[in-house]
Design a protein around this motif. Sequence first.
Motif, PDB file in Angstrom:
ATOM      1  N   GLY A   1       0.832  -1.199   0.000  1.00  0.00           N
ATOM      2  CA  GLY A   1       0.000   0.000   0.000  1.00  0.00           C
ATOM      3  C   GLY A   1       0.868   1.251   0.000  1.00  0.00           C
TER       4      GLY A   1
ATOM      5  N   ASN B   1       0.875   7.598   4.901  1.00  0.00           N
ATOM      6  CA  ASN B   1       0.478   8.710   4.005  1.00  0.00           C
ATOM      7  C   ASN B   1       1.499   9.852   4.059  1.00  0.00           C
ATOM      8  OD1 ASN B   1      -3.218   8.640   3.891  1.00  0.00           O
ATOM      9  ND2 ASN B   1      -1.716   7.057   3.507  1.00  0.00           N
TER      10      ASN B   1
ATOM     11  N   THR C   1      -8.605   8.901   3.225  1.00  0.00           N
ATOM     12  CA  THR C   1      -8.936   7.481   3.328  1.00  0.00           C
ATOM     13  C   THR C   1     -10.442   7.390   3.498  1.00  0.00           C
ATOM     14  OG1 THR C   1      -6.839   7.157   4.458  1.00  0.00           O
ATOM     15  CG2 THR C   1      -8.416   5.362   4.601  1.00  0.00           C
TER      16      THR C   1
ATOM     17  N   ASN D   1      -5.077  -2.347  -1.410  1.00  0.00           N
ATOM     18  CA  ASN D   1      -4.232  -3.327  -0.724  1.00  0.00           C
ATOM     19  C   ASN D   1      -4.788  -4.706  -1.082  1.00  0.00           C
ATOM     20  OD1 ASN D   1      -3.575  -0.839   0.604  1.00  0.00           O
ATOM     21  ND2 ASN D   1      -2.678  -2.035   2.247  1.00  0.00           N
TER      22      ASN D   1
ATOM     23  N   LYS E   1      -5.302  -6.997   1.603  1.00  0.00           N
ATOM     24  CA  LYS E   1      -6.389  -6.808   2.572  1.00  0.00           C
ATOM     25  C   LYS E   1      -7.692  -7.185   1.888  1.00  0.00           C
ATOM     26  CE  LYS E   1      -4.840  -3.098   5.518  1.00  0.00           C
ATOM     27  NZ  LYS E   1      -5.160  -1.772   6.028  1.00  0.00           N
TER      28      LYS E   1
HETATM   29  C1  LIG Z   1      -5.281   3.176   5.789  1.00  0.00           C
HETATM   30  C2  LIG Z   1      -4.004   2.512   5.372  1.00  0.00           C
HETATM   31  N1  LIG Z   1      -3.224   3.104   4.435  1.00  0.00           N
HETATM   32  C3  LIG Z   1      -2.086   2.525   4.018  1.00  0.00           C
HETATM   33  C4  LIG Z   1      -1.643   1.318   4.524  1.00  0.00           C
HETATM   34  C5  LIG Z   1      -0.325   0.800   4.053  1.00  0.00           C
HETATM   35  O1  LIG Z   1      -0.386  -0.428   3.443  1.00  0.00           O
HETATM   36  P1  LIG Z   1       0.896  -1.392   3.444  1.00  0.00           P
HETATM   37  O2  LIG Z   1       1.023  -1.926   4.846  1.00  0.00           O
HETATM   38  O3  LIG Z   1       0.589  -2.444   2.450  1.00  0.00           O
HETATM   39  O4  LIG Z   1       2.083  -0.575   3.057  1.00  0.00           O
HETATM   40  C6  LIG Z   1      -2.404   0.665   5.495  1.00  0.00           C
HETATM   41  C7  LIG Z   1      -1.943  -0.626   6.047  1.00  0.00           C
HETATM   42  O5  LIG Z   1      -2.420  -1.167   6.985  1.00  0.00           O
HETATM   43  C8  LIG Z   1      -3.620   1.281   5.938  1.00  0.00           C
HETATM   44  O6  LIG Z   1      -4.384   0.722   6.864  1.00  0.00           O
END
Ligand SMILES: Cc1ncc(COP(=O)(O)O)c(C=O)c1O
Length: 392
Positions: free
Chosen positions: A40, A76, A120, A173, A176
């Motif tokens: 992500g 972020n 988000t 993701n 997820k």
């Molecule tokens: C809202 C949100 N953004 C971004 C991410 C980042 O994803 P990643 O862990 O695959 O880098 C997550 C991961 O849990 C998340 O919950």
Amino acid sequence: MHPFAPKEQAGGYLQIVQELSEYLCKITAFDACSLQPNSGAQGEYAGLLAIRNYHESRGESHRNVILIPISAHGTNPASAVMAGYKVVIVKALENGYIDVADMKAKAEQYKDNLAGVMITYPSTYGVYEESVKEICQIIHDNGGQVYMDGANMNAQVGLTAPGLIGADVCHLNLHKTFAIPHGGGGPGMGPICVAKHLAPFLPGHVELNDNKASHAVSAAPFGSASILLISYAYIRLLGRAGVKKSTEYAILNANYMKARLENAYDILYTGVSGTCAHEFIVDLRPFKGTAGIEAEDVAKRLMDYGFHAPTMSFPVPGTIMIEPTESEDKAELDRFCDALLSIREEIRAVEEGKADKANNVLKNAPHTQAVITADDWTRPYGRQQAAFPWNT
Ligand SMILES: Cc1ncc(COP(=O)(O)O)c(C=O)c1O
């Protein structure tokens, strides 16, 4: 398959890549997709580079400010800084919603240099912001682009989509929302989907001879391609109606658990209708004052009940966030709620002075085999209550 195997030997993979990209574009209501980012966070970085290169192509390379709400996941702001932006934080209201007035004020204040926003949806507080379309409009009116963090797509798929809401780019993701096992440090996949105007700025790759304005963001042209098969199969097997049903179950499961727990615990943040999205936050902070019990004590005690603790102290320190997804059946949801309700009674025993404040089942958790089989047992509670609380 080696990521640099000659294309004529990778025809099957290329077909999967092509079809999966199409499905993800349909799901997000966008026009183009890159399966390159491996997480992500890497998707965020790739999406922000696309925005940067888009502005640059229009002679607006000075646009370097990204607005990010305080509720955002830590990746972020980290991705924004890595992509060369200046981050400006936007406040949240008491109820967890983005403070739209603050967003508007800051978008106008930085109007000349605004590159975009990262939001988000639903938010990391587990609520669908009613103002999300208005926020997109404010950003566009001030010359910025909207990056939607799609980590919570489990609450959108089939019901709405970033492209319908007004975003320009989002990551997904796959580890997820699209069934790739999450956690344990295994490989993830964070593809990005974009609206037409950003398509030329998706990550390029030397293997693809695509001469894209944006450089590669990972070594292989399609990231961890072998695990794409899991998401491909998930979407193909469930179909249009099935992926929508997954979203509905994810939301229903979270609301069911919330309803079972809300008389015992304070639930932080709900939408205007009193419901949550696909996750909710249980506030454990009050117990520090009433019983000296902290979030980690509850997390440790859950191990004695046979559970791994849910997300802890994110996005709010001293809380746990429960995100059941569509995958668990009702019996398992009930088992988890029963454990938390039983733990609430254990906290109450400390609050009422029936259990010692420092030497109790929560503070001493987890009760490992070594502890409960030790010849000496000096605890003020029994071994069975310690290690097999379901049986007591
Ligand atoms: C809202 C949100 N953004 C971004 C991410 C980042 O994803 P990643 O862990 O695959 O880098 C997550 C991961 O849990 C998340 O919950």
